[in-house]
Write an enzyme that holds these catalytic residues in place. Structure first.
Site, PDB file in Angstrom:
ATOM      1  N   GLY C  54     -16.350   2.548 -61.885  1.00  0.00           N
ATOM      2  CA  GLY C  54     -15.342   1.508 -61.854  1.00  0.00           C
ATOM      3  C   GLY C  54     -15.679   0.468 -60.808  1.00  0.00           C
ATOM      4  CB  SER C  55     -15.083  -3.144 -60.477  1.00  0.00           C
ATOM      5  OG  SER C  55     -16.140  -3.434 -61.359  1.00  0.00           O
ATOM      6  N   GLY C  56     -14.373  -2.271 -57.708  1.00  0.00           N
ATOM      7  CA  GLY C  56     -13.471  -2.077 -56.569  1.00  0.00           C
ATOM      8  C   GLY C  56     -14.117  -1.299 -55.447  1.00  0.00           C
ATOM      9  CG  HIS C  57     -15.807   1.979 -55.951  1.00  0.00           C
ATOM     10  ND1 HIS C  57     -14.661   2.480 -55.388  1.00  0.00           N
ATOM     11  CD2 HIS C  57     -15.829   2.450 -57.222  1.00  0.00           C
ATOM     12  CE1 HIS C  57     -14.025   3.223 -56.286  1.00  0.00           C
ATOM     13  NE2 HIS C  57     -14.710   3.211 -57.415  1.00  0.00           N
ATOM     14  CG  ASP C 110     -17.234   7.567 -63.279  1.00  0.00           C
ATOM     15  OD1 ASP C 110     -15.989   7.572 -63.366  1.00  0.00           O
ATOM     16  OD2 ASP C 110     -17.879   6.671 -62.711  1.00  0.00           O
ATOM     17  CG  HIS C 219     -10.942   6.036 -57.853  1.00  0.00           C
ATOM     18  ND1 HIS C 219     -11.688   7.132 -57.512  1.00  0.00           N
ATOM     19  CD2 HIS C 219     -11.738   5.229 -58.577  1.00  0.00           C
ATOM     20  CE1 HIS C 219     -12.893   7.003 -58.043  1.00  0.00           C
ATOM     21  NE2 HIS C 219     -12.957   5.863 -58.670  1.00  0.00           N
TER      22      HIS C 219
END
Ligand SMILES: Nc1ncnc2c1ncn2[C@@H]1O[C@H](COP(=O)(O)OP(=O)(O)O)[C@@H](O)[C@H]1O
Ligand SMILES: Nc1ncnc2c1ncn2[C@@H]1O[C@H](COP(=O)(O)OP(=O)(O)O)[C@@H](O)[C@H]1O
Ligand SMILES: [Mg+2]
Ligand SMILES: [Mg+2]
Ligand SMILES: [Mg+2]
Ligand SMILES: [Mg+2]
Lengths: 333, 209, 333, 209
Positions: C54-57, C110, C219
């Protein structure tokens, strides 16, 4: 005030120790001082570069000590200029016999404390020159005032003057290229949230849930004005426009761009800002030679960013690409 | 005034700056970064520990050490400025064990010159100079008029106070407050205020108050 | 929600474009996808490395694409695994003919999406292997559960497996060294503040002015427990103790340390944490070979940090020191 | 059931998942990351646009395209799981233009097998399997007992509903909810709930409701 610290009194001490513990391959701390200097320094025959200022701007300035950048960085208390005796220690540790250049951010206190240290060093026979960085276009300039403040553009002075010194430049040459950078670099910043000086315990200003502060400095002080939060693109364009206007940049010119986070801004947002800055510059025919995105000149845990643009020529491009190995900035050696 | 008198004066300055530390920092908060009072307090505490606890017989040496201590502990703008002022006064008094009212104009002259050389400011830029220069001028006039010590010093204190009031009416063009531009008007300058407190402490010490 | 973004729907798109605009010397975006791949890739004859999530990392994972680290990074929506077709594009772009290793963080979504992509690639004749990173000791492990989560330790897998691949290792060798890292790396994190998924518009949990959340993932989900804010040293010791216990580290062993910021933590605080971690490890006779301090595996604008410890042997040390040139991690080439 | 019937069924599933998107995401918020409902809604919207707007005459192709679409749009855990289920059912129906109730147990069997192969979960781990497996068993029993279509399907719906209830009583050991350990007890599983909605949509479609 919610911070990962041990005690208000020990933040600078603990931070410096933590930096040195992390990167002993690059830096060491001179015992009994707040001076970070190169692990193996000074380098005989090389011009020494010394910078510094109040703490709270990490990784500036200790994070930029190492091959191709600074020789010493002197840390003051949070947001307070270091004293001349500390800067003097930094100068001595940076002195490889070819003279020392002081890179000072333009604040009255910084300028005076560094200049006094320079005089102390000269009295001991060390050749010292200095440059003053004043890239912040948010603050109006005039010969009758203190002039513009020094902010994130300082990092590009470190990078380029550091490369010149590493490559064997003389004190005059290193000073000249530092001044060329200063003449061609401009920045402007904004904040989504204020920051809290540990000793003060409360934020420097208050912002509503939907407000941003434009034209902030890097000491938690309020900026030039406050406005409602707008899309990142509009904010980025506003900052870039101011910078480009001040530089009188014309189509066809080449620049480096530095998108700097103020301490608490996630990289996702900095990349989003960068896209807008790139689109803006490209639309005006300005060529972007290099971009750096990250947190380099921060203001404690302030959220926000600054946009820095540096006009380049062949000499600056070559020095910008010169290898560097420091805790906070490294590139191909 | 001999060594004991000078030590007493410096202790009195340390005392008033400690008492007024919060006030001075609050003034600085409005137009600067809010550290002036506590930085000065820190500096004069160090002066008490390092210089006054075991004073040199040479008045010049004492003032020089005060200057060095302020420079290495206060930081910011005020540290180098006040530090330079004391260093210059120390050079002026080198070798002396006694100082009189007649020496004071020259001492203030070299102090002001030091501050101006270091800070490149002139009168009217909303700095400590706006208290110091009027005080020096008032002192000169009082001495020319043959006024006695305490009266002459009181004239200087009054002129410094007026200078502080004057700083409220002008825009800062030097120091951190200058970034505020017009918004600095209406606030009194913290550095001018700390200068006023020092001159007042001198008068009070001489008056034996 | 106060963020430097243009629109909730466009954050991933704008972020990826901004990354590529900043670092075209290292990375490019495959048109029509959310895949970041090497500017000049694939490298013929080299094992390809693909990671993502996911993005945001950010900077994970696109920031680690480049010489000595990843070949492709595949970005999903914020905190949502990318789909197999996207990962498949990443695999194809990473394939230099010597096989492709997938580095997957251990989350059900994932794992399944990457495995399906692997099957798609194998169906097209690309040799694919995969490893699953599960370094988070906050979550208890057992053969009957999903197992531990993958967090900041993943970056060390990228670094070391990337070096092995760059140095010419075969798919088996690269996979083996990735598994060695996974077997010897453990992490644990904490938060001072929660984060807000743009699409949700409100924080994942709430914390009082004096509370911290221990054992958080990446998350925005709550951690294992909540406690009052303590000095950084105590928090750092608690996290490090958990990690060291799980690794059963003994005096005399050598380790690498990664102090990772969660997105909004200033470097000053990370350095202060690092000092405490170093003091703790040294007091136990554990030798610190390398330390990395910064923001590498973040959780949007969460404030907090994680502590990662990797047990080293000679092979891992050599690979850790191997040159790397990526947007977010570079060292001496 | 012919192509039109299958298209209607899939549209009905899309409709109920859209209506229940907030509810499903809220269930996921309690024990996961709060995206299940909206991810499923996004996936079935894509199915409507890409597959149902211009359906293939081959039922197997339709289901395969549904599977591919879910896989490439839903993301997370549910995307690959439901996607695999539809892919497997598509293979099973390859070349068919008609499907009957007698085909359903085998279709459910391959779907469940696909989910289990992909997710490596068994019954009782608080997942969609806890709705799907009981539903399949109830269907087997109803068909063995010779019940008519709608009645048999209603048995499956009831069993799925019971399965959802059962998930409230157990600890999650697969998927994101498993990080919560004991704290997952008391909450119903979002994936089991979306499975229940799909089976119910099948019954309702067949019943012509
Ligand atoms: N160039 C200058 N010349 C004389 N006085 C100055 C100058 N700049 C600043 N000052 C004085 O210093 C004061 C601020 O001192 P301080 O708060 O200690 O320093 P800083 O601004 O670095 O925090 C101002 O109120 C002003 O009186
Ligand atoms: N290994 C598994 N096998 C079967 N179903 C699973 C498995 N893991 C998760 N699930 C199902 O997926 C649902 C969560 O889906 P979703 O929220 O879309 O994915 P994510 O957890 O990646 O956000 C759970 O409620 C559960 O029913
Ligand atoms: Mg200050
Ligand atoms: Mg101040
Ligand atoms: Mg999810
Ligand atoms: Mg979910």
């Amino acid at each position: 005030m919610k911070k990962l610290i041990n005690a208000v009194e020990s933040v600078v001490d603990d931070m410096l120790d933590g930096l040195v513990a992390a990167y002993p391959q690059y830096v060491r701390r001179i015992p009994g001082t707040n001076v970070i200097t190169r692990a193996g320094g000074p380098t005989p025959g090389k011009v020494g570069l010394v910078s510094g200022g109040g703490s709270g701007h990490e990784p500036a300035h200790g994070g930029f000590v190492g091959y191709g950048m600074l020789d010493s960085a002197v840390a003051g208390a949070v947001f307070t200029s270091p004293t001349p005796d500390q800067v003097f220690e930094g100068i001595k540790a940076a002195n490889g016999g070819a003279g020392v250049l002081l890179i000072i951010k333009n604040y009255t206190g910084d300028v005076m404390n560094f200049e006094m240290a320079g005089e102390m060093a000269q009295a001991e026979g060390i050749e010292v020159a200095s440059v003053v960085v004043n890239d912040d276009v948010a603050v109006e300039n005039s010969t009758w005032t203190t002039g513009r403040r020094g902010i994130a553009g300082t990092v590009l002075v470190h990078k380029i003057a550091g490369a010149k010194a590493q490559a064997g430049g003389t004190l005059q040459e290193v000073k000249a290229v530092a001044e060329k950078v200063i003449a061609n670099v401009r920045s402007m910043g904004m904040a989504l949230t204020p920051c809290t000086v540990p000793a003060a315990g409360k934020p420097g200003f208050e912002l509503g849930e939907n407000e941003v502060e434009i034209g902030i400095g890097i000491h938690g002080e309020p900026g030039t004005h406050r406005e409602p939060l707008r899309p990142a693109k509009e904010i980025a364009e506003h900052l870039t426009q101011k910078v480009v206007d001040d530089l009188q940049l014309k189509a066809g010119e080449e620049v480096a761009v530095l998108i700097n986070g103020m301490g608490a801004t996630p990289l996702m947002e900095l990349f989003i800002v960068n896209k807008a800055v790139h689109d803006f510059l490209k639309a005006r025919g300005i060529k972007i030679y290099r971009t750096i995105v990250g947190e380099f000149m921060t203001s404690l845990e302030m959220a926000g960013c600054s946009v820095t643009v540096l006009r380049l020529d062949d000499e600056l491009k070559e020095l910008l690409d010169y290898p560097a190995e420091t805790p906070a900035f490294r590139q191909g050696r | 005034m001999d060594v004991n008198g000078l030590v007493q004066l410096l202790n009195n300055i340390a005392k008033v700056l400690h008492e007024q530390a919060d006030f001075l920092s609050e003034l600085d908060n409005a137009i600067g970064d809010g550290d002036h009072g506590h930085n000065m307090d820190k500096g004069f505490k160090a002066v008490q520990e390092r210089v006054l606890s075991n004073p040199d017989p040479d008045l010049g040496k004492i003032l020089q050490k005060v200057g060095m201590t302020l420079i290495s502990t206060v930081g910011g703008a005020a540290g180098p400025l006040y530090g330079t002022a004391f260093l210059r006064m120390g050079s002026q008094l080198a070798g002396k064990q006694e100082v009189t009212l007649q020496d004071l104009p020259k001492l203030m002259e070299v102090a002001i010159a030091g501050i101006q050389q270091r800070g490149k400011a002139v009168r009217g830029e909303k700095t400590m100079l706006d208290a110091l220069i009027p005080a020096k001028e008032a002192l000169d006039a009082a001495l020319a008029a043959g006024k006695p010590a305490v009266e002459a010093l009181s004239d200087a204190v009054a002129a410094a106070a007026e200078g502080v009031e004057y700083t409220k009416t002008i825009k800062a063009t030097k120091g951190r407050a200058s970034y505020l531009g017009e918004r600095s008007i209406g606030h009194q300058d913290p550095g001018a205020t700390s200068s006023y407190f020092m001159i007042r402490a001198l008068r009070d010490t001489v008056a034996g108050a």
